[in-house]
Scaffold this active site. Structure first.
Site, PDB file in Angstrom:
ATOM      1  N   ASP A  12       0.841  -1.205   0.000  1.00 49.27           N
ATOM      2  CA  ASP A  12       0.000   0.000   0.000  1.00 49.27           C
ATOM      3  C   ASP A  12       0.873   1.251   0.000  1.00 49.27           C
ATOM      4  O   ASP A  12       0.370   2.378  -0.047  1.00 49.27           O
ATOM      5  CB  ASP A  12      -1.023  -0.011   1.147  1.00 49.27           C
ATOM      6  N   SER A  13       2.198   1.067  -0.012  1.00 51.33           N
ATOM      7  CA  SER A  13       3.110   2.194  -0.252  1.00 51.33           C
ATOM      8  C   SER A  13       2.811   2.826  -1.611  1.00 51.33           C
ATOM      9  O   SER A  13       3.284   3.927  -1.895  1.00 51.33           O
ATOM     10  CB  SER A  13       4.568   1.727  -0.200  1.00 51.33           C
ATOM     11  N   ASP A  43      -0.951  -6.168   0.142  1.00 54.71           N
ATOM     12  CA  ASP A  43      -1.295  -5.512   1.407  1.00 54.71           C
ATOM     13  C   ASP A  43      -2.800  -5.329   1.541  1.00 54.71           C
ATOM     14  O   ASP A  43      -3.453  -4.832   0.613  1.00 54.71           O
ATOM     15  CB  ASP A  43      -0.669  -4.110   1.444  1.00 54.71           C
ATOM     16  N   LYS A  80      -0.963  -9.395   3.379  1.00 51.44           N
ATOM     17  CA  LYS A  80      -0.191  -8.872   4.506  1.00 51.44           C
ATOM     18  C   LYS A  80      -1.053  -7.904   5.299  1.00 51.44           C
ATOM     19  O   LYS A  80      -1.796  -7.108   4.705  1.00 51.44           O
ATOM     20  CB  LYS A  80       1.079  -8.173   4.012  1.00 51.44           C
ATOM     21  N   GLU A 106      -1.015  -5.386   9.092  1.00 54.35           N
ATOM     22  CA  GLU A 106      -0.158  -4.758  10.096  1.00 54.35           C
ATOM     23  C   GLU A 106      -0.750  -4.935  11.492  1.00 54.35           C
ATOM     24  O   GLU A 106      -1.963  -4.783  11.675  1.00 54.35           O
ATOM     25  CB  GLU A 106      -0.018  -3.256   9.801  1.00 54.35           C
ATOM     26  N   GLU A 145       9.815  -4.147  10.306  1.00 58.38           N
ATOM     27  CA  GLU A 145      10.203  -2.848   9.728  1.00 58.38           C
ATOM     28  C   GLU A 145      10.774  -1.926  10.796  1.00 58.38           C
ATOM     29  O   GLU A 145      10.144  -1.700  11.846  1.00 58.38           O
ATOM     30  CB  GLU A 145       8.976  -2.197   9.057  1.00 58.38           C
TER      31      GLU A 145
HETATM   32  O1  KIV Z   1       3.660  -1.131   1.552  1.00 56.69           O
HETATM   33  C1  KIV Z   1       4.866  -1.406   1.618  1.00 56.69           C
HETATM   34  O2  KIV Z   1       5.679  -1.025   0.781  1.00 56.69           O
HETATM   35  C2  KIV Z   1       5.329  -2.203   2.748  1.00 56.69           C
HETATM   36  C3  KIV Z   1       6.810  -2.342   2.917  1.00 56.69           C
HETATM   37  C4  KIV Z   1       7.316  -1.134   3.625  1.00 56.69           C
HETATM   38  C5  KIV Z   1       7.173  -3.582   3.651  1.00 56.69           C
HETATM   39  O3  KIV Z   1       4.551  -2.680   3.521  1.00 56.69           O
END
Ligand code: KIV
Length: 260
Positions: free
Chosen positions: A42-43, A82, A111, A113, A179
């Site tokens: 989600d970056s 994500d 993934k 968090e 992280e």
């Molecule tokens: O969204 C992302 O790029 C991430 C990485 C920082 C691991 O979760």
């Protein structure tokens, strides 16, 4: 690629290489140049959309990018997607619906968090056939609470993170992103767990490493401390990716200057 194939690589002691990826062209290029795991992170809220945080990213946007990446990679690497902010935190049923959307779009794993608060959700998803990667340490979706700074530097927070990692594994998580935490702590967690740890700003001892693609390509205006521009000295993008893979596999990246 399915999870057992990926886990076999980790069990052989091979370092796993991961990069974020948001489209089909890069998915093909990354897989062809030795990246094991493509993270549809989600970056993309920052790197693709230009937001200041990951929070505005929606589930439909994640599904769109996951679909593109999955088509580009054509099974040649493992795709992790994500779960975006607000799509899984309410309860396990909400998380299942969101995860199912991303798996249907072509993800091999989702993934999410969070520590203790996510244990029941991880159990719910994994018992229903959805592989889960947990994410501890700096949690970008919680930036409003924590800011962008290294986590678990005090003893009590380190103890909590260690416990969370154990509990998430016991609940069925099959991979763990760590992280921005001290390398010593990441090493302890990695030694303790059977599942692979993937570090980003977590020292050299994790079972694998992940970077944001734009950081590797030198496109980030203010790169984080743990990033490295692999375009330096590379004559094209494919060469930069191969240099990253070789450095991670050889244990040369990350170096002490990238850690906390
Ligand atoms: O969204 C992302 O790029 C991430 C990485 C920082 C691991 O979760």
């Amino acid at each position: 690629m399915f999870l057992p194939q990926l886990l076999t690589r980790a069990e052989k002691g091979e370092k796993l290489t991961a990069l974020t990826c948001y489209d089909a062209s890069f998915a093909r290029l990354l897989a062809e140049n030795g990246i094991d795991i493509l993270l549809v992170g989600d970056s993309l809220g920052m790197t693709v959309q230009g937001h200041a945080t990951t929070l505005p990213v929606t589930l439909e946007q994640m599904a769109y990018h996951t679909d593109a990446v999955a088509r580009g990679v054509a099974g040649k690497a493992f795709v992790v997607a994500d779960l975006p902010f607000g799509s899984y935190q309410r309860n396990a049923e909400q998380a299942f619906d969101s995860a199912a959307r991303l798996m249907a779009a072509g993800a091999n794993m989702v993934k999410l968090e969070g520590g203790a608060v996510m244990v029941d959700t991880v159990r719910f998803l994994t018992r229903r056939g959805i592989p889960v990667c947990a994410h501890l340490g700096l949690l970008p979706q919680s930036v409003n609470a924590t800011g962008y700074r290294a986590q678990a530097r005090e003893a009590s927070a380190a103890t909590q993170l260690f416990q969370d990692a154990s509990d998430l594994e016991a609940a069925g998580a099959q991979m763990l992103v760590l992280e921005s935490i001290p390398g010593v702590l990441a090493d302890e967690v990695t030694q303790h767990l059977a599942i692979p740890t993937i570090g980003i700003g977590a020292g050299p001892q994790c079972n694998g490493q992940v970077l944001v693609l734009q950081d590797l390509l030198g496109l980030t205006e203010k790169p984080p401390r743990f990033a490295k521009d692999f375009m330096e000295g590379a004559w094209n993008i494919a060469a930069a990716i191969r240099n990253y893979v070789a450095s991670v596999k050889a244990g040369e990246f990350p170096g002490p200057e990238h850690g906390f």
